[in-house]
Design an enzyme around this catalytic site. Structure first.
Site: not given
Length: 239
Positions: A8, A129
């Site tokens: 990330d 998500d």
């Protein structure tokens, strides 16, 4: 089942968040390309990348870091975060990215996902998500009234390569993935589903694999913290 180690990216560094909160970022490596190489050298078949700043900005922000990673890898990589138009999709794929992950636009502009999947077969995934089963967009900052399963079913005939399903409440919290919700989603659609969020032990990977429905698993913090031994995890996933 394929294991996807996660990198990330925030401000050019490899970080991990807890529950998607940017203020909770922990820096694990200030050289993301070196981190990607380490995952590849350990035997990983894929690397999963997220442009965290891009997810909030709506356009690529960590482009230099992603390009450095692509230059360091020979295995394929997938990227999500801030990819919201055909020009950006085409740009990333032309730079050597193997798969783009479309999240916010899957909710707001589903026709773009279908067009991209037609134009670039096998190279477009949908990122779903969800918080308590409901889809969240724009770096998880905005909640919708769309369920994860309903969104996934919209792309059943679109030719997308995979769905990356993240349970936001589990992400980065080292509390285990939501196996039940991920398996239910995987059984509801014919598209391969990759689990993300909370994968923090070999037992978690075993539970995901035992469903015989989930195609892959993404793990980040547990690999950096050493909670998951990468070699053992790869062996388990391939067995």
């Amino acid at each position: 089942m394929i294991l996807y180690p996660a990198i990330d990216l925030k401000d050019g560094q490899a970080v991990r968040l807890v529950h998607g909160e940017m203020s909770s970022a922990t820096v694990f490596n200030d050289d993301p390309a070196a981190q990607a190489r380490a995952f590849q050298d350990a035997g990983c078949d894929w690397v999963h990348l997220v442009d965290l700043n891009g997810a909030f900005a709506g356009q690529p922000v960590n482009g230099a870091a992603v390009e450095a990673i692509l230059g360091a890898l020979t295995v394929p990589a997938q990227l999500g975060g801030g990819i919201r138009d055909m020009a950006t999709i085409e740009g990333w794929l032309s730079k050597g990215l193997s798969r783009v992950i479309l999240g916010t636009v899957a909710v707001e502009t589903p026709d773009l996902v279908r067009e991209a999947a037609r134009t670039f077969p096998g190279q477009v995934a949908v990122g779903i998500d969800a918080r308590k089963g409901m889809v969240a967009t724009k770096g998880w900052a905005e909640e919708t009234d769309v369920t994860a399963t309903d969104l996934a079913k919209q792309f059943e005939d679109a030719g997308v390569a995979a769905i990356i399903y993240t349970d936001i409440d589990r992400d980065g919290a080292m509390g285990g993935p939501n196996v039940e919700a991920t398996e239910a989603l995987a059984r509801a659609v014919s598209i391969p589903v990759i689990a993300s969020g909370g994968v923090s032990s070999l037992e978690d990977l075993s539970r995901l694999k035992a469903t015989r429905a989930i195609a892959g698993a993404i793990s980040g913090r547990a690999l950096y913290d050493g909670a998951i031994d990468l070699g053992a995890a790869l062996e388990l996933c391939r067995a």
